[in-house]
Write an enzyme that holds these catalytic residues in place. Structure first.
Site, PDB file in Angstrom:
ATOM      1  N   SER A   1       0.767  -1.177  -0.053  1.00 37.95           N
ATOM      2  CA  SER A   1       0.183  -0.154   0.077  1.00 37.95           C
ATOM      3  C   SER A   1       0.963   1.197   0.081  1.00 37.95           C
ATOM      4  O   SER A   1       2.056   1.231   0.601  1.00 37.95           O
ATOM      5  CB  SER A   1      -0.742  -0.057   1.225  1.00 37.95           C
ATOM      6  OG  SER A   1      -1.737  -1.099   1.308  1.00 37.95           O
TER       7      SER A   1
HETATM    8  N1  SAH Z   1      -0.557  -4.853   4.169  1.00 37.73           N
HETATM    9  C1  SAH Z   1      -0.046  -5.362   2.938  1.00 37.73           C
HETATM   10  C2  SAH Z   1      -0.998  -4.939   1.710  1.00 37.73           C
HETATM   11  C3  SAH Z   1      -0.869  -5.841   0.828  1.00 37.73           C
HETATM   12  S1  SAH Z   1      -1.958  -6.171  -0.554  1.00 37.73           S
HETATM   13  C4  SAH Z   1       1.342  -4.283   2.591  1.00 37.73           C
HETATM   14  O1  SAH Z   1       1.488  -3.390   2.998  1.00 37.73           O
HETATM   15  O2  SAH Z   1       2.194  -4.862   1.837  1.00 37.73           O
HETATM   16  C5  SAH Z   1      -3.154  -7.012  -0.009  1.00 37.73           C
HETATM   17  C6  SAH Z   1      -2.929  -8.546   0.422  1.00 37.73           C
HETATM   18  O3  SAH Z   1      -4.028  -8.960   0.816  1.00 37.73           O
HETATM   19  C7  SAH Z   1      -2.221  -9.321  -0.737  1.00 37.73           C
HETATM   20  O4  SAH Z   1      -1.184  -9.694  -0.276  1.00 37.73           O
HETATM   21  C8  SAH Z   1      -3.454 -10.182  -0.909  1.00 37.73           C
HETATM   22  O5  SAH Z   1      -2.907 -11.585  -1.243  1.00 37.73           O
HETATM   23  C9  SAH Z   1      -4.040 -10.491   0.488  1.00 37.73           C
HETATM   24  N2  SAH Z   1      -5.455 -10.995   0.573  1.00 37.73           N
HETATM   25  C10 SAH Z   1      -6.390 -10.968  -0.382  1.00 37.73           C
HETATM   26  N3  SAH Z   1      -7.503 -11.453  -0.200  1.00 37.73           N
HETATM   27  C11 SAH Z   1      -7.108 -12.265   1.247  1.00 37.73           C
HETATM   28  C12 SAH Z   1      -8.010 -13.064   2.112  1.00 37.73           C
HETATM   29  N4  SAH Z   1      -9.183 -13.289   1.932  1.00 37.73           N
HETATM   30  N5  SAH Z   1      -7.220 -13.488   3.151  1.00 37.73           N
HETATM   31  C13 SAH Z   1      -6.009 -13.055   3.563  1.00 37.73           C
HETATM   32  N6  SAH Z   1      -5.212 -12.414   2.680  1.00 37.73           N
HETATM   33  C14 SAH Z   1      -5.835 -11.877   1.550  1.00 37.73           C
END
Ligand code: SAH
Length: 215
Positions: A65
């Site tokens: 993000s």
């Molecule tokens: N907090 C992270 C954001 C990454 S993007 C950062 O700062 O890097 C969001 C993430 O959510 C991705 O890695 C994706 O694989 C994960 N995601 C999507 N759906 C999900 C679910 N149902 N359960 C767990 N993770 C999930």
């Protein structure tokens, strides 16, 4: 060995100054973001871009993000030291690390094995004591949490997560498909009528995918 040079520290200070200008006022958030080296959570090719206010690729079709989004979500979450925080979407682990640095006890769930394996090891190697889980964040995790932060775009507010939020707790969740509206839900009581919803603008997250699409 993870490096954190004067150059990185200088870029990070500039990033934090930018966050202040954008209206982030929570000193605990600003301090944590000044202390956690964001470039550790990215490919070394993105070493200096790490401190621009951008989302960047982290592999597996996912993105870290924007710093301003991490700051906003962290501020809305109003974390106090020792609180139990559940994060959905570990991704790069950067948001996880910021919450750890703020003194929270962080439980984080990622659905993609590639990211889960890499980030679990990275967080441990960097000294952040989060508990990492591979699974479907829609189901959450057993237990009761003071705070819940969702870092992927959710099509609805998962009922399991509302059940795992303590009374008095706060959930920050970007809601919607395509674009999301940032919601802060305060659970003033067990009954749905006692859940207070506030809105904080439009964001663009990667989608939250459920267990049926698990890879
Ligand atoms: N907090 C992270 C954001 C990454 S993007 C950062 O700062 O890097 C969001 C993430 O959510 C991705 O890695 C994706 O694989 C994960 N995601 C999507 N759906 C999900 C679910 N149902 N359960 C767990 N993770 C999930």
């Amino acid at each position: 060995m993870m490096q954190d040079t004067y150059k990185h520290k200088g870029l990070r200070q500039q990033m934090v100054d930018g966050l202040r200008q954008q209206g982030i006022t929570d000193e605990a958030v600003l301090r944590a973001m000044n202390e956690v080296p964001r470039h550790w959570f990215l490919d070394s090719a993105l070493d200096t871009a790490a401190y621009d206010d951008r989302a960047l690729p982290i592999g597996c079709d996912q993105t870290i993000s924007h710093p301003s989004t991490v700051a906003m979500q962290s501020q809305l979450l109003a974390v106090q030291p020792k609180m139990k925080v559940l994060e959905i979407g570990t991704g790069s682990g950067y948001q996880t690390a910021v919450l750890c640095r703020m003194g929270a006890r962080v439980f984080t769930i990622e659905r993609q094995k590639g990211l889960f394996d890499r980030t679990t090891k990275l967080l441990r190697d960097c000294g952040f004591r989060a508990q990492c889980f591979l699974g479907d964040g829609y189901q959450g995790l057993s237990g009761q949490y003071d705070r819940i932060i969702v870092t992927c775009g959710a099509p609805d507010v998962p009922a399991a997560l509302m059940a795992q939020l303590k009374v008095g707790g706060i959930m920050v969740i970007p809601l919607g498909e395509g674009e999301q509206e940032m919601l802060r839900i305060t659970k003033d009581g067990e009954a749905k009528e006692d859940w207070r919803v506030e809105k904080f603008g439009t964001y663009s997250f990667v989608p939250m995918l459920d267990g049926r699409q698990m890879r």
